[in-house]
Design an enzyme around this catalytic site. Structure first.
Site, PDB file in Angstrom:
ATOM      1  CD  GLU A 163      -2.631   1.271  -0.080  1.00 49.87           C
ATOM      2  OE1 GLU A 163      -3.297   0.328  -0.518  1.00 49.87           O
ATOM      3  OE2 GLU A 163      -2.503   2.347  -0.691  1.00 49.87           O
ATOM      4  CE  LYS A 218       4.900   1.017   1.823  1.00 51.58           C
ATOM      5  NZ  LYS A 218       4.203   2.261   1.585  1.00 51.58           N
ATOM      6  CB  CYS A 274       5.808   3.669   7.087  1.00 52.54           C
ATOM      7  SG  CYS A 274       4.165   2.977   7.329  1.00 52.54           S
TER       8      CYS A 274
HETATM    9  N1  LIG Z   1       0.243   3.473   8.171  1.00 60.13           N
HETATM   10  C1  LIG Z   1       0.617   3.717   6.935  1.00 60.13           C
HETATM   11  O1  LIG Z   1       0.647   4.854   6.479  1.00 60.13           O
HETATM   12  C2  LIG Z   1       1.037   2.591   6.037  1.00 60.13           C
HETATM   13  C3  LIG Z   1       1.150   2.818   4.666  1.00 60.13           C
HETATM   14  C4  LIG Z   1       1.511   1.757   3.849  1.00 60.13           C
HETATM   15  C5  LIG Z   1       1.761   0.511   4.396  1.00 60.13           C
HETATM   16  N2  LIG Z   1       1.661   0.312   5.737  1.00 60.13           N
HETATM   17  C6  LIG Z   1       1.891  -1.025   6.276  1.00 60.13           C
HETATM   18  O2  LIG Z   1       0.635  -1.636   6.509  1.00 60.13           O
HETATM   19  C7  LIG Z   1       0.700  -2.503   7.645  1.00 60.13           C
HETATM   20  C8  LIG Z   1      -0.353  -2.112   8.661  1.00 60.13           C
HETATM   21  O3  LIG Z   1      -0.078  -0.794   9.110  1.00 60.13           O
HETATM   22  P1  LIG Z   1      -1.129   0.057   9.944  1.00 60.13           P
HETATM   23  O4  LIG Z   1      -0.579   1.422  10.061  1.00 60.13           O
HETATM   24  O5  LIG Z   1      -2.488  -0.139   9.373  1.00 60.13           O
HETATM   25  O6  LIG Z   1      -1.040  -0.705  11.363  1.00 60.13           O
HETATM   26  P2  LIG Z   1      -2.051  -0.617  12.581  1.00 60.13           P
HETATM   27  O7  LIG Z   1      -1.274  -0.960  13.782  1.00 60.13           O
HETATM   28  O8  LIG Z   1      -2.813   0.666  12.519  1.00 60.13           O
HETATM   29  O9  LIG Z   1      -3.117  -1.791  12.279  1.00 60.13           O
HETATM   30  C9  LIG Z   1      -2.819  -3.143  12.341  1.00 60.13           C
HETATM   31  C10 LIG Z   1      -3.997  -3.861  12.993  1.00 60.13           C
HETATM   32  O10 LIG Z   1      -3.795  -5.282  12.881  1.00 60.13           O
HETATM   33  C11 LIG Z   1      -4.375  -5.892  14.028  1.00 60.13           C
HETATM   34  N3  LIG Z   1      -3.834  -7.251  14.164  1.00 60.13           N
HETATM   35  C12 LIG Z   1      -2.574  -7.627  14.444  1.00 60.13           C
HETATM   36  N4  LIG Z   1      -2.481  -8.975  14.453  1.00 60.13           N
HETATM   37  C13 LIG Z   1      -3.698  -9.452  14.169  1.00 60.13           C
HETATM   38  C14 LIG Z   1      -4.240 -10.773  14.030  1.00 60.13           C
HETATM   39  N5  LIG Z   1      -3.459 -11.852  14.152  1.00 60.13           N
HETATM   40  N6  LIG Z   1      -5.550 -10.895  13.744  1.00 60.13           N
HETATM   41  C15 LIG Z   1      -6.342  -9.801  13.608  1.00 60.13           C
HETATM   42  N7  LIG Z   1      -5.891  -8.539  13.728  1.00 60.13           N
HETATM   43  C16 LIG Z   1      -4.584  -8.366  14.003  1.00 60.13           C
HETATM   44  C17 LIG Z   1      -4.010  -4.965  15.153  1.00 60.13           C
HETATM   45  O11 LIG Z   1      -4.885  -5.150  16.262  1.00 60.13           O
HETATM   46  C18 LIG Z   1      -4.166  -3.584  14.483  1.00 60.13           C
HETATM   47  O12 LIG Z   1      -5.449  -3.024  14.721  1.00 60.13           O
HETATM   48  C19 LIG Z   1       2.131  -2.400   8.164  1.00 60.13           C
HETATM   49  O13 LIG Z   1       2.879  -3.453   7.624  1.00 60.13           O
HETATM   50  C20 LIG Z   1       2.607  -1.081   7.589  1.00 60.13           C
HETATM   51  O14 LIG Z   1       3.991  -1.061   7.402  1.00 60.13           O
HETATM   52  C21 LIG Z   1       1.281   1.324   6.560  1.00 60.13           C
END
Ligand SMILES: NC(=O)c1ccc[n+]([C@@H]2O[C@H](COP(=O)([O-])OP(=O)(O)OC[C@H]3O[C@@H](n4cnc5c(N)ncnc54)[C@H](O)[C@@H]3O)[C@@H](O)[C@H]2O)c1
Length: 460
Positions: A163, A218, A274
């Protein structure tokens, strides 16, 4: 060819929530279920009051309103959602490891592995598993190995679909992405995901690659973006000692079409969940292949960022006559950037930590960040106990009142509203000389200085 009827996304965070909301909005014929272990988060996603959604992102509420309970659902029943799905996105967090091998650098893949194991346990029919989380290159190998060794005869196809949205502009980024990247091995599976995006993204912007290029791209995208910030920040320090103006330099170089104008804004440093994590991960991967020069090269982007934060707080201390002990320093902004309530790795946390070491009192105002979050960020650092954090840090909800008896104001987030605060009343409230340290170069220097403030910005 696969026709997708049911999508499940594991992880209802900053990526899973907005991404799936848009996929559901654009594909009304597909049922999209977003699941999470965190019940509080799911309850917030289901809240009738859209201002209580767990994530603040401009425009998100109206998309959720349109699609929720039509074909978009939020639930804690992970097993059921896995069972029903043809396509499962894994969008869980992949933070930097805080223990064991690779501590402080490698991505912690325990949540990813747990998801893979849960999918392997529950699945009764063939599924496409999509890596949405940001992962080290070759993670798909590990996921494949877990999924394909279940012995229940289910076929899995793994795709990588990183993403690229940026928080604060997530909805516009999702609506109109620069590109969508899909890596995979199985043509049918790739096509099935292409079809989901093709509902609103022009085909020319949907690019397909092998799995490893997609995973690595990414990490590289974030490394290049962060490198631009560290590059201009390194020049900001040089500007300050030479009389050059970093905004003028950025403008002059940015007009070169080979360089481009974006991401050349000098600041107190980048934050967010990130950039640092993904570069550390890239450094770790390079190091694990013994590519030490490659690792050192990218490590420097992080070192420069740490230096910039430290330089900002040191400058506050130096300017306030080399002591901030017992002085009141107001922080405007705690989020790592404007238009988000995300505070992960925010520069504000580290600047506060440094000033607290010098026994300053800090008063925080941020339009979208709760007091609970500010304290939890400081507690998480572990530099001092929770009681001390609460004694020396106050969180308020009125920016003008915050300035009563303040010695200095530090702008840590570029929220638009800071430009039009009642700066005259703020000045009247403060001890003189009244200092402003603009860590985002957002205020209009001339009008601020005219009021009487002593104004310091970055790179000028
Ligand atoms: N935040 C950003 O701007 C962004 C942009 C691009 C990519 N990413 C990537 O996307 C991924 C997610 O990032 P985010 O910011 O959304 O994280 P986040 O912490 O906001 O959300 C992750 C969610 O996953 C849940 N979770 C963890 N283990 C789980 C399981 N086994 N079953 C069900 N739920 C579970 C957690 O409770 C949490 O709510 C990461 O790898 C990050 O590097 C983030």
């Amino acid at each position: 060819m696969h026709t997708i009827k049911n999508i499940t996304c594991i992880g209802a965070g900053y990526v899973g929530g907005p991404t799936m909301s848009v996929i559901a909005q654009k594909n009304p014929d597909i049922k999209v279920t977003v699941v999470d272990l965190n019940k509080t988060r799911i309850d917030a996603w289901n809240s009738d009051d859209l201002s209580l959604l767990p994530i603040y992102e401009p425009g998100l509420d109206s998309v959720v309103k349109e699609a929720r309970n039509r074909n978009l659902f939020f639930s804690t029943d992970v097993d059921k959602a896995i069972d029903e799905a043809d396509m499962i996105f894994i969008s869980v967090n992949t933070p930097t490891k805080t223990y064991g091998k690779g501590k402080g650098q490698a991505a912690d893949l325990k949540y990813i592995e747990l998801c893979a194991r849960q999918i392997a346990r529950v699945a009764k029919n063939d599924k496409i598993v999509v890596e949405k989380s940001t992962l080290p290159v070759r993670t798909a190998d590990a996921i494949k190995s877990i999924l394909n060794n279940t012995g229940n005869g289910v076929n899995f196809h793994i795709l990588s679909n990183p993403e690229f949205l940026a928080e604060g502009t997530a909805m516009a980024d999702l609506e109109n992405p620069d590109r969508v990247l899909i890596g995979g091995e199985n043509e049918d599976a790739i096509q099935a995901l292409v079809n989901v995006y093709a509902k609103w993204v022009p085909k020319a912007k949907i690019i397909t690659t092998n799995l490893w290029s997609s995973e690595l791209s990414k990490l590289v995208a974030n490394a290049f973006l962060a490198q631009r910030v560290s590059s201009i920040n390194s020049i900001s320090e040089l500007c300050e000692v030479t009389g050059a103006n970093v905004d003028e330099v950025a403008n002059a170089i940015g007009m070169d079409s080979r360089i481009g104008s974006k991401f050349l804004k000098a600041s107190v440093g980048f934050g967010g969940s990130c950039f640092q994590k993904d570069i550390l991960n890239l450094v770790y991967i390079a190091r694990s292949y013994n590519l030490n020069e490659v690792a050192d090269y990218w490590q420097q982007v992080i070192s420069m960022n740490d230096h910039q934060k430290q330089r900002f707080s040191s400058n506050i201390i130096k300017t306030l006559y080399n002591t901030v002990n017992g002085k009141n320093i107001v922080f405007y902004g705690w989020a790592f950037k404007k238009d988000t309530n995300d505070t992960r790795e925010s520069a504000a946390i580290y600047v506060a930590d440094h000033l607290l070491d010098e026994e300053a009192n800090i008063i925080v105002y941020d339009p979208k960040v709760s007091a609970e979050q500010v304290y939890s960020d400081l507690d998480y650092l572990g530099t001092r106990g929770p009681e001390e954090n609460r004694r020396f840090v106050t969180v308020v909800n009125n920016p003008v009142a915050a300035s009563k008896g303040a010695h200095a104001i530090a702008v840590l987030t570029e929220w638009d509203e800071f430009k039009s605060l009642d700066w005259k009343s703020i000045y009247a409230n403060m001890f003189k000389p009244a200092f402003i340290f603009d860590g985002r170069n957002v205020l209009d220097k001339n009008s601020i200085v005219e009021i009487g403030f002593s104004y310091k910005s970055i790179g000028k």
